[in-house]
Design an enzyme around this catalytic site. Structure first.
Site, PDB file in Angstrom:
ATOM      1  N   ARG A  61       0.910  -1.209  -0.066  1.00  0.00           N
ATOM      2  CA  ARG A  61       0.054  -0.110  -0.020  1.00  0.00           C
ATOM      3  C   ARG A  61       0.794   1.147  -0.178  1.00  0.00           C
ATOM      4  O   ARG A  61       0.620   2.195  -0.676  1.00  0.00           O
ATOM      5  CB  ARG A  61      -0.896   0.068   1.253  1.00  0.00           C
ATOM      6  CG  ARG A  61      -1.578   1.171   1.195  1.00  0.00           C
ATOM      7  CD  ARG A  61      -2.767   0.989   2.574  1.00  0.00           C
ATOM      8  NE  ARG A  61      -3.837   2.092   2.457  1.00  0.00           N
ATOM      9  CZ  ARG A  61      -4.065   2.853   3.598  1.00  0.00           C
ATOM     10  NH1 ARG A  61      -3.480   2.576   4.596  1.00  0.00           N
ATOM     11  NH2 ARG A  61      -4.776   3.861   3.476  1.00  0.00           N
ATOM     12  N   HIS A  65       0.686   4.606  -2.452  1.00  0.00           N
ATOM     13  CA  HIS A  65       0.349   5.710  -2.029  1.00  0.00           C
ATOM     14  C   HIS A  65       1.641   6.954  -2.389  1.00  0.00           C
ATOM     15  O   HIS A  65       1.345   8.030  -2.832  1.00  0.00           O
ATOM     16  CB  HIS A  65       0.347   6.068  -0.430  1.00  0.00           C
ATOM     17  CG  HIS A  65      -1.146   5.657   0.103  1.00  0.00           C
ATOM     18  ND1 HIS A  65      -1.557   6.296   1.253  1.00  0.00           N
ATOM     19  CD2 HIS A  65      -1.920   4.612  -0.607  1.00  0.00           C
ATOM     20  CE1 HIS A  65      -2.764   5.712   1.347  1.00  0.00           C
ATOM     21  NE2 HIS A  65      -3.256   4.757   0.358  1.00  0.00           N
ATOM     22  N   ASN A  93      -2.727   8.584   5.228  1.00  0.00           N
ATOM     23  CA  ASN A  93      -1.628   7.938   5.691  1.00  0.00           C
ATOM     24  C   ASN A  93      -1.573   7.906   7.183  1.00  0.00           C
ATOM     25  O   ASN A  93      -0.750   7.104   7.499  1.00  0.00           O
ATOM     26  CB  ASN A  93      -0.446   9.118   5.267  1.00  0.00           C
ATOM     27  CG  ASN A  93       0.017   8.855   3.865  1.00  0.00           C
ATOM     28  OD1 ASN A  93      -0.464   7.965   3.158  1.00  0.00           O
ATOM     29  ND2 ASN A  93       0.743   9.484   3.295  1.00  0.00           N
ATOM     30  N   HIS A 190      -5.973  -5.663  -2.573  1.00  0.00           N
ATOM     31  CA  HIS A 190      -7.007  -5.742  -1.432  1.00  0.00           C
ATOM     32  C   HIS A 190      -7.088  -7.430  -0.850  1.00  0.00           C
ATOM     33  O   HIS A 190      -7.844  -7.638  -0.146  1.00  0.00           O
ATOM     34  CB  HIS A 190      -8.071  -5.103  -1.459  1.00  0.00           C
ATOM     35  CG  HIS A 190      -7.742  -3.589  -1.393  1.00  0.00           C
ATOM     36  ND1 HIS A 190      -8.799  -2.808  -1.568  1.00  0.00           N
ATOM     37  CD2 HIS A 190      -6.949  -2.904  -0.908  1.00  0.00           C
ATOM     38  CE1 HIS A 190      -8.651  -1.523  -1.270  1.00  0.00           C
ATOM     39  NE2 HIS A 190      -7.526  -1.546  -1.242  1.00  0.00           N
TER      40      HIS A 190
HETATM   41  C1  HEM Z   1      -8.788   1.704  -5.952  1.00  0.00           C
HETATM   42  C2  HEM Z   1      -8.791   2.660  -4.840  1.00  0.00           C
HETATM   43  C3  HEM Z   1      -8.414   2.124  -3.483  1.00  0.00           C
HETATM   44  C4  HEM Z   1      -8.695   2.715  -2.281  1.00  0.00           C
HETATM   45  C5  HEM Z   1     -10.220   3.273  -2.182  1.00  0.00           C
HETATM   46  C6  HEM Z   1      -7.972   2.155  -1.324  1.00  0.00           C
HETATM   47  C7  HEM Z   1      -8.570   2.352   0.007  1.00  0.00           C
HETATM   48  C8  HEM Z   1      -7.703   1.580   0.991  1.00  0.00           C
HETATM   49  C9  HEM Z   1      -8.439   1.838   2.415  1.00  0.00           C
HETATM   50  C10 HEM Z   1      -9.300   2.740   2.956  1.00  0.00           C
HETATM   51  C11 HEM Z   1      -7.468   0.715   3.047  1.00  0.00           C
HETATM   52  C12 HEM Z   1      -7.502   0.418   4.698  1.00  0.00           C
HETATM   53  C13 HEM Z   1      -6.784   1.627   5.627  1.00  0.00           C
HETATM   54  C14 HEM Z   1      -6.895   1.210   7.042  1.00  0.00           C
HETATM   55  O1  HEM Z   1      -8.080   1.425   7.401  1.00  0.00           O
HETATM   56  O2  HEM Z   1      -6.119   0.712   7.683  1.00  0.00           O
HETATM   57  C15 HEM Z   1      -6.701   0.152   2.149  1.00  0.00           C
HETATM   58  C16 HEM Z   1      -5.853  -0.873   2.506  1.00  0.00           C
HETATM   59  C17 HEM Z   1      -4.868  -1.369   1.545  1.00  0.00           C
HETATM   60  N1  HEM Z   1      -4.708  -1.069   0.436  1.00  0.00           N
HETATM   61 FE1  HEM Z   1      -5.930  -0.107  -0.813  1.00  0.00          FE
HETATM   62  N2  HEM Z   1      -7.142   1.200  -1.692  1.00  0.00           N
HETATM   63  C18 HEM Z   1      -7.146   1.271  -3.155  1.00  0.00           C
HETATM   64  C19 HEM Z   1      -6.228   0.718  -3.915  1.00  0.00           C
HETATM   65  C20 HEM Z   1      -5.183   0.180  -3.622  1.00  0.00           C
HETATM   66  C21 HEM Z   1      -4.067  -0.364  -4.603  1.00  0.00           C
HETATM   67  C22 HEM Z   1      -3.957   0.079  -6.011  1.00  0.00           C
HETATM   68  C23 HEM Z   1      -3.221  -1.194  -3.989  1.00  0.00           C
HETATM   69  C24 HEM Z   1      -2.012  -1.953  -4.126  1.00  0.00           C
HETATM   70  C25 HEM Z   1      -1.607  -2.210  -5.405  1.00  0.00           C
HETATM   71  C26 HEM Z   1      -3.851  -1.195  -2.239  1.00  0.00           C
HETATM   72  C27 HEM Z   1      -3.071  -1.982  -1.576  1.00  0.00           C
HETATM   73  C28 HEM Z   1      -3.861  -1.896  -0.314  1.00  0.00           C
HETATM   74  C29 HEM Z   1      -3.417  -2.629   0.717  1.00  0.00           C
HETATM   75  C30 HEM Z   1      -2.344  -3.816   0.656  1.00  0.00           C
HETATM   76  C31 HEM Z   1      -3.970  -2.575   1.995  1.00  0.00           C
HETATM   77  C32 HEM Z   1      -3.635  -3.240   3.382  1.00  0.00           C
HETATM   78  C33 HEM Z   1      -2.831  -2.479   4.293  1.00  0.00           C
HETATM   79  C34 HEM Z   1      -2.675  -2.889   5.684  1.00  0.00           C
HETATM   80  O3  HEM Z   1      -2.584  -4.236   5.762  1.00  0.00           O
HETATM   81  O4  HEM Z   1      -2.254  -2.289   6.439  1.00  0.00           O
HETATM   82  N3  HEM Z   1      -5.058  -0.505  -2.446  1.00  0.00           N
HETATM   83  N4  HEM Z   1      -6.890   0.669   0.883  1.00  0.00           N
HETATM   84  C1  LIG Z   2       3.203   6.171  10.802  1.00  0.00           C
HETATM   85  C2  LIG Z   2       3.216   7.658  10.784  1.00  0.00           C
HETATM   86  O1  LIG Z   2       4.325   8.287  10.731  1.00  0.00           O
HETATM   87  N1  LIG Z   2       2.059   8.131  11.269  1.00  0.00           N
HETATM   88  C3  LIG Z   2       1.901   9.352  11.710  1.00  0.00           C
HETATM   89  C4  LIG Z   2       0.510   9.811  11.153  1.00  0.00           C
HETATM   90  O2  LIG Z   2      -0.115  11.069  11.452  1.00  0.00           O
HETATM   91  C5  LIG Z   2      -0.194  11.277  12.832  1.00  0.00           C
HETATM   92  C6  LIG Z   2      -1.005  12.346  13.141  1.00  0.00           C
HETATM   93  O3  LIG Z   2      -0.236  13.481  12.513  1.00  0.00           O
HETATM   94  C7  LIG Z   2       1.149  11.068  13.552  1.00  0.00           C
HETATM   95  O4  LIG Z   2       1.121  11.176  14.954  1.00  0.00           O
HETATM   96  C8  LIG Z   2       1.816   9.536  13.292  1.00  0.00           C
HETATM   97  O5  LIG Z   2       2.987   9.317  13.603  1.00  0.00           O
END
Ligand code: HEM
Ligand SMILES: CC(=O)N[C@H]1CO[C@H](CO)[C@@H](O)[C@@H]1O
Ligand SMILES: *[C@@H]1O[C@H](CO)[C@@H](O)[C@H](O)[C@H]1NC(C)=O
Ligand SMILES: *[C@@H]1O[C@H](CO)[C@@H](O)[C@H](O)[C@H]1NC(C)=O
Ligand SMILES: *[C@@H]1O[C@H](CO)[C@@H](O)[C@H](O)[C@H]1NC(C)=O
Ligand SMILES: *[C@@H]1O[C@H](CO)[C@@H](O)[C@H](O)[C@H]1NC(C)=O
Ligand SMILES: *[C@@H]1O[C@H](CO)[C@@H](O)[C@H](O)[C@H]1NC(C)=O
Length: 326
Positions: A61, A65, A93, A190
């Protein structure tokens, strides 16, 4: 005849040269200057993921980003400074993880090859290895990105929010030269990782801003909704994590498409892939199989995303530490 053939050759050569000048990334970029870079990254990734497999999702992810804001230039890794708030501290982020680990891998690379490999390239390699070590596809990563010196919090509005509909998703991807196929393919990132409840709980309790148990996202399958509600009992849960591909959230596979096809995508944006004929057909095809085809598509779209607005040549710098400019 002969002069026409020569002209054709010249046109081809010029076209190739223009293409090369536009995108100078090269799989062998560090072949002379740091031949061990991929082995170092791999060694660190194997070590880290065997101790903490849940790091794979955050690293994939993070590269996404990085690429969507100012191109893949490592800007996501920079800390805020004085009065300038970095991408890292913007809302999307706050759920990123793994910064410390990226810094450790970069330090290991610096030790072998000082001032040579960019943070943006280290992150691209880490994302590739995260997928591969989760049993996903392997691809050769074009390298030679340079690191940016700027990171601006509010530019993260170029990232798609989980509430996005299909129109918004295609627009935000098109702004990065990524098409509808890239959207449906890359969304399958995802298939690994976890999400905080607050990233989707509006679908369970507050879809239109009414804040009540009937205010739900009608596109979410009801049994799955009940299950999500039991995990995320309220709108102000800031800590609970939910598997994004329940049952196989550590394995890069077709699970994402199987869930989305059953209207069990976690985010509204995942469900939105069923609202367009092309992306719906892709989801349904891969819910049924064709894993190799998906793997090849994913590898190709990752290379494409990894090329977004990259800095090359004399642009930017090779950061020593990923969290601060030199
Ligand atoms: C299409 C639009 C996308 C949206 C709206 C989106 C949104 C999100 C959101 C909201 C999360 C959860 C964050 C959290 O609450 O911790 C997430 C997690 C994640 N996203 Fe996406 N994402 C998108 C596309 C992508 C793409 C293109 C990739 C990589 C190729 C990706 C890879 C991931 C991964 C691996 C996670 C899990 C992160 C973790 O385990 O902490 N996403 N995404
Ligand atoms: C991982 C990281 O850098 N997280 C930051 C995201 O933003 C909050 C609030 O500004 C910081 O406290 C975290 O360290
Ligand atoms: C705040 O920003 C201004 C303008 O960019 C800059 O001149 C100034 O030095 C900054 N102050 C701090 C404390 O970083
Ligand atoms: C982002 O912040 C900068 C400087 O703080 C400001 O000039 C710019 O208008 C903001 N952009 C958006 C989209 O809010
Ligand atoms: C998508 O969302 C945008 C912004 O919320 C909205 O203006 C637009 O009408 C929506 N499109 C569809 C097709 O629902
Ligand atoms: C409910 O949704 C509305 C509209 O999106 C939002 O402004 C509000 O903050 C949400 N309420 C809660 C408690 O999350
Ligand atoms: C969750 O975070 C919000 C905003 O930061 C805060 O107002 C709320 O009290 C937190 N909820 C809990 C249960 O900690």
């Amino acid at each position: 005849m002969a002069s026409r053939a020569i002209l054709a050759v010249v046109v081809v050569v010029v076209a190739a040269a223009v293409a090369a000048a536009a995108a100078q990334l090269d799989e062998k970029f560090y072949g002379q200057s740091c031949p061990s870079v991929e082995a170092i990254v791999r060694r660190e990734m194997v070590r880290a993921l065997s101790a903490a497999p849940s790091l794979a999702g955050p690293l994939l992810r993070m590269h996404f980003h990085d690429c969507f804001v100012r191109g893949c230039d490592g800007s996501v890794l920079l800390d805020s400074q004085g009065n300038s708030t970095a991408e890292k501290d913007a809302t999307p982020n706050k759920t990123l993880r793994g910064f410390g680990f990226v810094e450790r891998v970069k330090a290991a690379v610096e030790k072998a090859c000082p001032d040579t490999v960019s943070c943006a390239d280290v992150l691209a390699l880490m994302a590739r290895d995260a997928v591969w070590l989760s049993k996903g596809p392997f691809w050769a990563v074009p390298l030679g990105r340079r690191d940016g010196r700027v990171s601006i919090s509010n530019e993260t509005n170029q990232l798609p929010p989980p509430t996005a509909n299909f129109t918004q998703l295609t627009q935000l991807f098109a702004a990065k030269n990524l098409d509808v196929k890239d959207l449906v393919v890359l969304s399958a990132g995802h298939t690994i990782g976890t999400s905080h409840c607050f990233s989707f709980s509006d679908r369970l309790y507050n879809f239109t801003g009414m804040v009540n148990v009937h205010d739900v996202d009608p596109t979410l399958e009801v049994q799955y909704m009940a299950r999500l509600r039991s995990k995320c009992p309220s709108l102000d849960d800031n800590t609970t994590l939910v598997e994004m591909d329940p049952g196989s959230f550590k394995t890069f596979d077709l699970g994402y498409y199987k869930h989305v096809a059953k209207r069990r995508g976690l985010f509204h944006s995942d469900g939105a892939l069923l609202t367009d004929a092309f992306t719906r057909a892709y989801v349904e095809r891969h819910a049924a199989g064709f894993q190799e085809e998906f793997f090849a598509d994913f590898a190709a779209s990752m290379v494409k995303m990894g090329n977004v607005d990259v800095l090359t040549g004399a642009q930017g710098e090779i950061r020593k530490k990923c969290s601060v400019v030199n």
